[in-house]
Design a protein around this motif. Sequence first.
Motif, short mmCIF file in Angstrom:
data_model
loop_
_atom_site.label_atom_id
_atom_site.label_comp_id
_atom_site.label_asym_id
_atom_site.label_seq_id
_atom_site.Cartn_x
_atom_site.Cartn_y
_atom_site.Cartn_z
N UNK A 282 28.01 33.63 36.57
CA UNK A 282 26.89 33.48 37.50
C UNK A 282 26.14 32.17 37.27
N UNK A 283 26.08 31.73 36.02
CA UNK A 283 25.42 30.47 35.74
C UNK A 283 26.19 29.31 36.36
N UNK A 284 27.53 29.42 36.34
CA UNK A 284 28.35 28.39 36.95
C UNK A 284 28.17 28.30 38.45
N UNK A 285 27.75 29.40 39.08
CA UNK A 285 27.52 29.38 40.53
C UNK A 285 26.20 28.71 40.90
N UNK A 286 25.24 28.71 39.97
CA UNK A 286 23.91 28.20 40.29
C UNK A 286 23.57 26.88 39.63
N UNK A 287 24.37 26.49 38.64
CA UNK A 287 24.12 25.22 37.95
C UNK A 287 25.39 24.39 38.01
N UNK A 288 25.26 23.14 38.39
CA UNK A 288 26.40 22.25 38.53
C UNK A 288 26.73 21.62 37.18
N UNK A 289 27.65 22.24 36.44
CA UNK A 289 28.00 21.72 35.13
C UNK A 289 28.77 20.43 35.17
N UNK A 290 29.36 20.09 36.33
CA UNK A 290 30.17 18.88 36.40
C UNK A 290 29.35 17.61 36.19
N UNK A 291 28.03 17.68 36.43
CA UNK A 291 27.20 16.48 36.24
C UNK A 291 27.12 16.11 34.76
N UNK A 292 27.47 17.04 33.87
CA UNK A 292 27.49 16.73 32.44
C UNK A 292 28.90 16.87 31.87
N UNK A 293 29.89 16.91 32.76
CA UNK A 293 31.27 16.95 32.31
C UNK A 293 31.74 18.30 31.82
N UNK A 294 31.10 19.38 32.27
CA UNK A 294 31.45 20.73 31.84
C UNK A 294 32.21 21.44 32.96
N UNK A 295 33.28 22.11 32.59
CA UNK A 295 34.03 22.92 33.55
C UNK A 295 34.01 24.37 33.11
N UNK A 296 34.25 25.25 34.06
CA UNK A 296 34.28 26.68 33.78
C UNK A 296 35.46 27.30 34.50
N UNK A 297 36.23 28.15 33.78
CA UNK A 297 37.34 28.81 34.45
C UNK A 297 36.89 30.11 35.10
N UNK A 298 37.83 30.84 35.71
CA UNK A 298 37.46 32.05 36.45
C UNK A 298 36.85 33.13 35.57
N UNK A 299 37.20 33.10 34.28
CA UNK A 299 36.68 34.11 33.36
C UNK A 299 35.31 33.74 32.80
N UNK A 300 34.82 32.54 33.18
CA UNK A 300 33.51 32.12 32.70
C UNK A 300 33.55 31.36 31.39
N UNK A 301 34.75 30.95 30.94
CA UNK A 301 34.87 30.20 29.70
C UNK A 301 34.55 28.74 29.96
N UNK A 302 33.61 28.19 29.17
CA UNK A 302 33.15 26.83 29.35
C UNK A 302 33.97 25.86 28.51
N UNK A 303 34.14 24.65 29.03
CA UNK A 303 34.82 23.58 28.30
C UNK A 303 34.03 22.29 28.48
N UNK A 304 33.76 21.54 27.38
CA UNK A 304 34.23 21.69 26.02
C UNK A 304 33.70 22.96 25.33
N UNK A 305 34.29 23.26 24.16
CA UNK A 305 33.99 24.52 23.50
C UNK A 305 32.53 24.62 23.08
N UNK A 306 31.94 23.51 22.65
CA UNK A 306 30.55 23.54 22.18
C UNK A 306 29.59 23.40 23.36
N UNK A 307 29.62 24.41 24.21
CA UNK A 307 28.81 24.44 25.42
C UNK A 307 28.27 25.85 25.58
N UNK A 308 27.06 25.96 26.10
CA UNK A 308 26.46 27.27 26.32
C UNK A 308 25.66 27.25 27.61
N UNK A 309 25.22 28.42 28.04
CA UNK A 309 24.41 28.54 29.24
C UNK A 309 23.32 29.57 28.99
#
Length: 650
Positions: A166-193
Amino acid sequence: MKDEQNQTGKAIKTILVKMEATDARPAALEYAKGENQEIGRRLEETIDIRAALAAYRPEKLSGAILTVGGIDFACPAFRALTLERIHHVYLYILTVGSLDGLSVKGSLSIADQLAADVWANGYLEAGRRLLRKHIRSSLEDSGTTCTIAGTYGPGYRGMALDSMVNFGKLVDGEVIGVTMNEAGVLSPAKTTAGMYIALTGSQEELNLESQDECVHCKGNRDSCAVCVNNKRTVGLALDIGTTTIAASLWERHGKKMLDSLSRTNPQVRLGPDVISRMEYAMLGDDQLKELRRLVVNCIGDMIMTMAQRCDINPADIDRVIIVGNPAMNHLFQGEKIDSLAHAPFHPKLIGPVTMTGRSAGLPVYPGGAVRLLPNLGGQVGSDALAVMLAAGMTPGSPAISKVRLAVDIGTNTEIILAGRGRLLVCSAAAGPAFEGGAIHNGMRALTGAISEVRIKPGEAGQPDDIKLTVIGKTAPAGICGSGLISAAAELLRNGHLIENGLLLEGDYCLYQKNERRLSIHQADIRQLQLAKAAVAAGIFILLKEAGATIEDIIEINLTGAFGATVDPADAIAIGLLPDVPVQAIGHAAGIGASMALLSDQHWQDALQLADETEHIELADRPDFQDLFISSTGFSKQGSTADLADLQQSE
């Protein structure tokens, strides 16, 4: 720290907040106290702390459900809030980037990897604090005074981990180079929401920490004040063996064992040994999934059984430590096993692995840590590391000539040497004879198995007087590995078996009643010779590698199910073990797993041992075959004096 854009009201776009590593260092140092500060210094040169931040006005609050941006967020702690007091909800995705840039002059040691992980988590936590300060400063600059409630988010205050999507739907992580897969796993690993909530009024007026216990908490309990104050700390230690899965249930804080249970590994129906199971796993993804499903379901059933017997909720189990050989570790995780089946036999998984209860598929606390100790090599797994921990094995001073051995005898026999400033480990492919396989009337060390044989020669042409020790004190149903060794030793002592392995009578009857006849056959003796020769040769190669002789051994520790049932004198008599003091130490792999479960220091000790241990691959040794052949005989000299002479002659 730099605010590059400004935004008010309901979020329309995401803003970028940058933070300097030096700003975060004091908080990160506090988080990582006691760890390698050199790692922290090097991290400062590589880490780029940044956050994507979006401010929303809440749309609805109903009990534990807060609606933001058209999406419902569930968190038990929301019950302490009122919609009227919420000024804004700030959702964020925060990253400290990747740790790849930290690897200098080759890969980091396991200890340094752990230190780097702790420091990176420290910077991540520091980033949250700095982000909170940024939000407060931005509100003050606009003339608004608010209380910023503590962070909410996946794994905090009972919010489910799967809400990450849900956080990936409301916050654009791409502006900081963060991607999220369908299961909600963030990359790079040292990333949180997460989210911060700006509230009108003081925190004291709101009494935010007084909410009831999170009955359906699926987050990270260690980060939730409610759960920390109320939870029961139960942990599980697991040894996933090729033949047997053994589990111990513990009250972690009190270090009290609640229950223990063992089951036959259900994978045996797809292959009785490691090799056949690996071959099955390599047939395709469906077969690999089937092997994983079998072992996970078995462990799940064991957990439910123990929980019921102890009258606890399985969700109270918030930490699990797992050990096993490399194949079992890979199959538990559903990892492809091809690299273990072909030279150079390198496991895909080496270092420690951490999963959640949810991702492991176990009926425990979903956000709890499921940890696997490191494998040591292609045929030597984390079970050997746990044995080292339980036996208190350390390299020792190079000036000390004495050495200790630990031997876990089975189809795949692990041999560990500690001494002369080194820790050495190897795996000897002994075959199935030690576990009752490939022999007439063979069986595992279960109820009904003959575990010990004593023969008194008959007088004046009378038959021998045979006394049998049977597990469970029932009528004998078969012969296990220790029974085979004991029978061979007695046959050797009484002249029925000669040192080259010839059984003079062709077969020797141990028990007969009505139609039931249990005998030792010549083919059984040959299987035993192959098994004992592999172990004896492995022991001698480790001694050679350490520059030691058999006379330098002060003790051999026998472990595992075999160690609990075999008579050391019988093992010495047939040349399986050198003629030195032998001590059975029980189920050491399970003991070591329990130690790592109950003490963070023991977990660290195990990682340090893994870093110090040298894996000796017997298949790469040109002297192994000669030593194997010279060890097939049934004499003490075949594995002690003769081998010592061979070492001196080389």
